[in-house]
Scaffold this motif. Structure first.
Motif, PDB file in Angstrom:
ATOM      1  N   MET A 133       0.832  -1.207   0.000  1.00 59.30           N
ATOM      2  CA  MET A 133       0.000   0.000   0.000  1.00 59.30           C
ATOM      3  C   MET A 133       0.865   1.256   0.000  1.00 59.30           C
ATOM      4  O   MET A 133       0.585   2.228  -0.724  1.00 59.30           O
ATOM      5  N   ALA A 134       1.931   1.251   0.808  1.00 63.27           N
ATOM      6  CA  ALA A 134       2.821   2.410   0.872  1.00 63.27           C
ATOM      7  C   ALA A 134       3.509   2.649  -0.471  1.00 63.27           C
ATOM      8  O   ALA A 134       3.622   3.790  -0.935  1.00 63.27           O
ATOM      9  N   LEU A 160      13.720  14.181   7.107  1.00 61.59           N
ATOM     10  CA  LEU A 160      13.980  14.274   8.544  1.00 61.59           C
ATOM     11  C   LEU A 160      12.716  14.039   9.360  1.00 61.59           C
ATOM     12  O   LEU A 160      12.751  13.352  10.393  1.00 61.59           O
ATOM     13  N   LEU A 161      11.585  14.582   8.892  1.00 63.76           N
ATOM     14  CA  LEU A 161      10.336  14.388   9.622  1.00 63.76           C
ATOM     15  C   LEU A 161       9.872  12.934   9.531  1.00 63.76           C
ATOM     16  O   LEU A 161       9.305  12.395  10.496  1.00 63.76           O
ATOM     17  N   LEU A 162      10.122  12.299   8.405  1.00 65.09           N
ATOM     18  CA  LEU A 162       9.737  10.896   8.248  1.00 65.09           C
ATOM     19  C   LEU A 162      10.535  10.003   9.207  1.00 65.09           C
ATOM     20  O   LEU A 162      10.005   9.031   9.760  1.00 65.09           O
ATOM     21  N   ILE A 163      11.797  10.349   9.444  1.00 72.18           N
ATOM     22  CA  ILE A 163      12.593   9.612  10.428  1.00 72.18           C
ATOM     23  C   ILE A 163      12.003   9.782  11.819  1.00 72.18           C
ATOM     24  O   ILE A 163      11.900   8.820  12.593  1.00 72.18           O
ATOM     25  N   VAL A 164      11.614  11.022  12.153  1.00 73.91           N
ATOM     26  CA  VAL A 164      10.967  11.273  13.449  1.00 73.91           C
ATOM     27  C   VAL A 164       9.725  10.409  13.597  1.00 73.91           C
ATOM     28  O   VAL A 164       9.497   9.776  14.644  1.00 73.91           O
ATOM     29  N   MET A 165       8.908  10.361  12.547  1.00 69.77           N
ATOM     30  CA  MET A 165       7.679   9.578  12.614  1.00 69.77           C
ATOM     31  C   MET A 165       7.970   8.079  12.696  1.00 69.77           C
ATOM     32  O   MET A 165       7.228   7.322  13.330  1.00 69.77           O
ATOM     33  N   GLY A 166       9.069   7.652  12.070  1.00 70.66           N
ATOM     34  CA  GLY A 166       9.466   6.256  12.191  1.00 70.66           C
ATOM     35  C   GLY A 166       9.816   5.907  13.628  1.00 70.66           C
ATOM     36  O   GLY A 166       9.406   4.859  14.151  1.00 70.66           O
ATOM     37  N   PHE A 167      10.574   6.796  14.288  1.00 72.52           N
ATOM     38  CA  PHE A 167      10.893   6.586  15.707  1.00 72.52           C
ATOM     39  C   PHE A 167       9.626   6.598  16.555  1.00 72.52           C
ATOM     40  O   PHE A 167       9.494   5.838  17.511  1.00 72.52           O
ATOM     41  N   MET A 168       8.689   7.491  16.190  1.00 71.64           N
ATOM     42  CA  MET A 168       7.446   7.596  16.947  1.00 71.64           C
ATOM     43  C   MET A 168       6.633   6.305  16.861  1.00 71.64           C
ATOM     44  O   MET A 168       6.169   5.771  17.872  1.00 71.64           O
ATOM     45  N   VAL A 169       6.467   5.810  15.648  1.00 65.76           N
ATOM     46  CA  VAL A 169       5.713   4.572  15.463  1.00 65.76           C
ATOM     47  C   VAL A 169       6.422   3.417  16.166  1.00 65.76           C
ATOM     48  O   VAL A 169       5.795   2.595  16.839  1.00 65.76           O
ATOM     49  N   GLY A 170       7.758   3.362  16.018  1.00 62.31           N
ATOM     50  CA  GLY A 170       8.527   2.309  16.663  1.00 62.31           C
ATOM     51  C   GLY A 170       8.460   2.391  18.172  1.00 62.31           C
ATOM     52  O   GLY A 170       8.352   1.371  18.860  1.00 62.31           O
ATOM     53  N   TYR A 171       8.498   3.601  18.701  1.00 62.10           N
ATOM     54  CA  TYR A 171       8.430   3.792  20.146  1.00 62.10           C
ATOM     55  C   TYR A 171       7.082   3.335  20.678  1.00 62.10           C
ATOM     56  O   TYR A 171       6.984   2.643  21.682  1.00 62.10           O
ATOM     57  N   ASP A 172       6.040   3.718  19.989  1.00 58.84           N
ATOM     58  CA  ASP A 172       4.697   3.345  20.438  1.00 58.84           C
ATOM     59  C   ASP A 172       4.505   1.835  20.362  1.00 58.84           C
ATOM     60  O   ASP A 172       3.872   1.228  21.220  1.00 58.84           O
ATOM     61  N   THR A 329      -1.703  13.036  17.261  1.00 59.07           N
ATOM     62  CA  THR A 329      -0.592  13.885  16.810  1.00 59.07           C
ATOM     63  C   THR A 329      -0.767  14.309  15.364  1.00 59.07           C
ATOM     64  O   THR A 329      -0.622  15.490  15.022  1.00 59.07           O
ATOM     65  N   MET A 330      -1.091  13.348  14.493  1.00 59.89           N
ATOM     66  CA  MET A 330      -1.254  13.668  13.082  1.00 59.89           C
ATOM     67  C   MET A 330      -2.471  14.552  12.855  1.00 59.89           C
ATOM     68  O   MET A 330      -2.454  15.458  12.010  1.00 59.89           O
ATOM     69  N   LEU A 331      -3.536  14.306  13.618  1.00 58.79           N
ATOM     70  CA  LEU A 331      -4.731  15.150  13.514  1.00 58.79           C
ATOM     71  C   LEU A 331      -4.423  16.566  13.972  1.00 58.79           C
ATOM     72  O   LEU A 331      -4.775  17.549  13.294  1.00 58.79           O
ATOM     73  N   ILE A 362       1.113   9.935   4.363  1.00 61.79           N
ATOM     74  CA  ILE A 362       0.938   8.704   3.575  1.00 61.79           C
ATOM     75  C   ILE A 362       1.491   7.500   4.325  1.00 61.79           C
ATOM     76  O   ILE A 362       0.819   6.475   4.484  1.00 61.79           O
ATOM     77  N   PHE A 363       2.709   7.629   4.816  1.00 56.41           N
ATOM     78  CA  PHE A 363       3.367   6.495   5.465  1.00 56.41           C
ATOM     79  C   PHE A 363       2.802   6.218   6.851  1.00 56.41           C
ATOM     80  O   PHE A 363       2.646   5.061   7.243  1.00 56.41           O
ATOM     81  N   VAL A 364       2.501   7.285   7.595  1.00 53.20           N
ATOM     82  CA  VAL A 364       1.937   7.078   8.930  1.00 53.20           C
ATOM     83  C   VAL A 364       0.547   6.459   8.824  1.00 53.20           C
ATOM     84  O   VAL A 364       0.184   5.582   9.614  1.00 53.20           O
ATOM     85  N   MET A 365      -0.239   6.888   7.841  1.00 56.60           N
ATOM     86  CA  MET A 365      -1.569   6.321   7.652  1.00 56.60           C
ATOM     87  C   MET A 365      -1.500   4.820   7.411  1.00 56.60           C
ATOM     88  O   MET A 365      -2.217   4.034   8.036  1.00 56.60           O
ATOM     89  N   VAL A 366      -0.604   4.411   6.523  1.00 54.78           N
ATOM     90  CA  VAL A 366      -0.467   2.988   6.226  1.00 54.78           C
ATOM     91  C   VAL A 366       0.008   2.218   7.464  1.00 54.78           C
ATOM     92  O   VAL A 366      -0.408   1.090   7.705  1.00 54.78           O
TER      93      VAL A 366
END
Length: 521
Positions: A133-134, A160-172, A329-331, A362-366
């Motif tokens: 999907m991504a 850079l923001l996508l890396i932050v979101m990757g850490f966020m998803v991974g952390y959660d 956060t995304m909202l 796009i990536f966070v949604m998926v």
């Protein structure tokens, strides 16, 4: 088969990391070109000229030797026009190591986005279905390819923001109690850098702040301190290096109303502003669907993601599912940016800033949203319509390829080289004024200077975008030593008649030494 199951996480991360280069190759192939033939000197986006020439100066001299600005505006120390020099650092570092050329920004864009997508894919723990999907949405969102193949820094910010979101998803996913401080510290550092690049991205500082507060009582003072320091450093950089634009970049009437008319007066003015520009956004969105207006298409996509994350947050809240904070956060950040544009930004310029949010959305949604399959189909259909079928504007979507401009710039560069020699220090003598719009002396029609010809100026030279009114009203008091005008422009003709010396010209422009005018003697 066992190999693909056992190493699924790494395989998917590698696949995602390869996509930017693959997309760039495919985009140029279907355009009938190769990646090597991409050449930003043929682009219609003049921001790329500023970025390229500033980095060119940083690579060769450390800092620009002239001044970048508007109507000869400048910062307290040096000037990088209306943008933070922090935006340019990845390009400058690359240029210092590998050299700087017209293809260098594209190479850095591909490398940075590849690293970001690999990291996001690794920490988000995509399965193959999510990865598919991504990949589909990534390829269907055409602005990805256009900005990858450009001299614009949006891909740097997105990465850079996508890396932050990757850490966020991974952390959660890992759970706040079991995770160490590594991701939190990394997020704070990256968001500090992002705030210096684009100040509105400080909204995402709520992510590491939230996790730090949950983990330690020190988070209650460390988090606000990080926000204050980030804003303070940004303001210093903006004041020291930023050149004021022709007009204020932000609308602040609604804020002034709180001071002049009291609280209720401020509220009423705020609502009036939202209503007025809300109508404009609505009509832009209609124009995006019907006629393919690019800002309208961005607004539509952005609003779709606001709706998606709102639905997901409500669903997770009702069902008490994990991941509510990510959806919130995304909202919050998407909605905050939307209203910031309504209240403060010019709609056309502001819509471009939505690209960063959409790309990350796009990536966070998926990765985290419930009903992602349904939403992915809806988004895919909208992307095909908005960014493929209706994407007919060469200005917004066409990738720049090498054309006759390359030869023109090379010839002009050789012609002006003997005269445009750097003074050896930061000086207005190392600055050229560009009359953005002039009047054709034969037809009386408005004509834009072929600013792409400024790629011919030597590395280190600054560029001051100027209005014709400013230049004509201040002849005799201008700081810049040189000027570039349309070949048959009124401003150039006036300067030449007063003693200005043409040091280079072609059928598009004249470059004039204005220090020889009689009024300077």
């Amino acid at each position: 088969m066992k190999f693909f199951v056992k190493h699924k996480r790494m395989i998917i991360a590698v696949i995602l990391g390869c996509l930017p280069l693959l997309y760039a190759i495919l985009r140029t192939f279907f355009d009938g070109h190769t990646l090597h033939s991409v050449w930003i000197g043929a682009s219609e986006w003049n921001d790329e000229l500023f970025y390229y020439k500033q980095v060119d100066a940083m690579v060769k001299y450390g800092i620009p030797q002239g001044y970048f600005g508007f109507n000869e505006s400048h910062g307290l120390y040096l000037t990088f026009a209306a943008w933070s020099p922090v935006l340019l650092m990845p390009w400058a570092i690359f240029g210092k190591i590998f050299g700087w050329s017209m293809i260098s920004p594209v190479i850095v864009n591909i490398i940075m986005l590849s690293i970001a997508m690999f990291i996001f894919g690794f920490y988000s723990k995509f399965d193959y279905k999510k990865a598919a999907m991504a990949v589909a949405l990534f390829f269907l969102f055409v602005p990805f390819s256009r900005y990858i193949l450009s001299g614009m820094p949006e891909i740097i910010v997105i990465s850079l923001l996508l890396i932050v979101m990757g850490f966020m998803v991974g952390y959660d996913e890992d759970g706040a109690d079991r995770d160490k401080y590594g991701k939190i510290i990394a997020m704070f550092i990256l968001l500090f850098i992002l705030t210096l690049m684009r100040p509105y991205l400080i909204m995402f500082m709520m992510v590491p702040a939230f996790y730090l507060v949950r983990k330690t009582k020190h988070g209650y003072w460390i988090s606000p301190l990080a926000v204050i320091i980030s804003l303070f450093v940004y303001l210093i950089i903006n004041k020291a290096f930023g050149a004021p634009y022709f007009t204020p970049l932000y609308r602040t009437d609604w804020l002034k109303a709180f001071l002049n008319d009291g609280f209720m007066g401020g509220v009423l003015e705020t609502l009036r502003t939202i209503k007025q520009y809300g109508y404009n956004v609505f009509y832009n969105m209609i124009d995006g669907v019907v006629n393919g207006l690019c800002p309208g298409a961005y607004f539509i996509t952005h609003c779709m993601f606001i709706g998606i994350f709102l639905v997901d947050f409500i669903v997770k809240l009702v069902k008490k599912e994990k991941g509510r904070f990510i959806s919130f956060t995304m909202l919050f950040t998407n909605t905050g940016m939307f209203f910031a544009i309504l209240l403060m930004y010019k709609l056309f310029e502001g819509s471009k800033h939505l690209l960063t949010f959409i790309a990350v959305d796009i990536f966070v949604m998926v990765a985290v949203v419930s009903f992602r399959e349904l939403f992915s189909v809806i988004l895919a259909v909208s992307f095909v319509w908005l960014y493929m079928i209706k994407a007919v504007s060469d200005y917004d979507y066409a990738v720049p390829y090498r054309d006759e401009t390359h030869e023109e710039i090379a010839a002009l560069s050789k012609e002006i080289a003997p005269d445009m020699v750097l003074t050896g220090e930061v000086s207005w003598d190392n600055t050229i004024a560009l009359v953005f719009y002039d009047t054709d002396k034969y037809t009386g029609e408005a004509v834009m200077t072929a600013w792409q010809q400024l790629y011919a100026t030597p590395a280190g030279y600054g560029i001051s975008f100027c209005t014709d009114e400013y230049l004509l009203d201040n002849l005799g008091d201008l700081k810049c030593k040189y000027m570039i005008t349309p070949a048959d422009g009124v401003v150039g003709d006036t300067v030449i008649n007063k003693g200005g010396t043409v040091i280079g010209e072609n059928d598009k422009v004249k470059i004039i030494d204005i220090s020889t005018m009689a009024i300077y003697e």
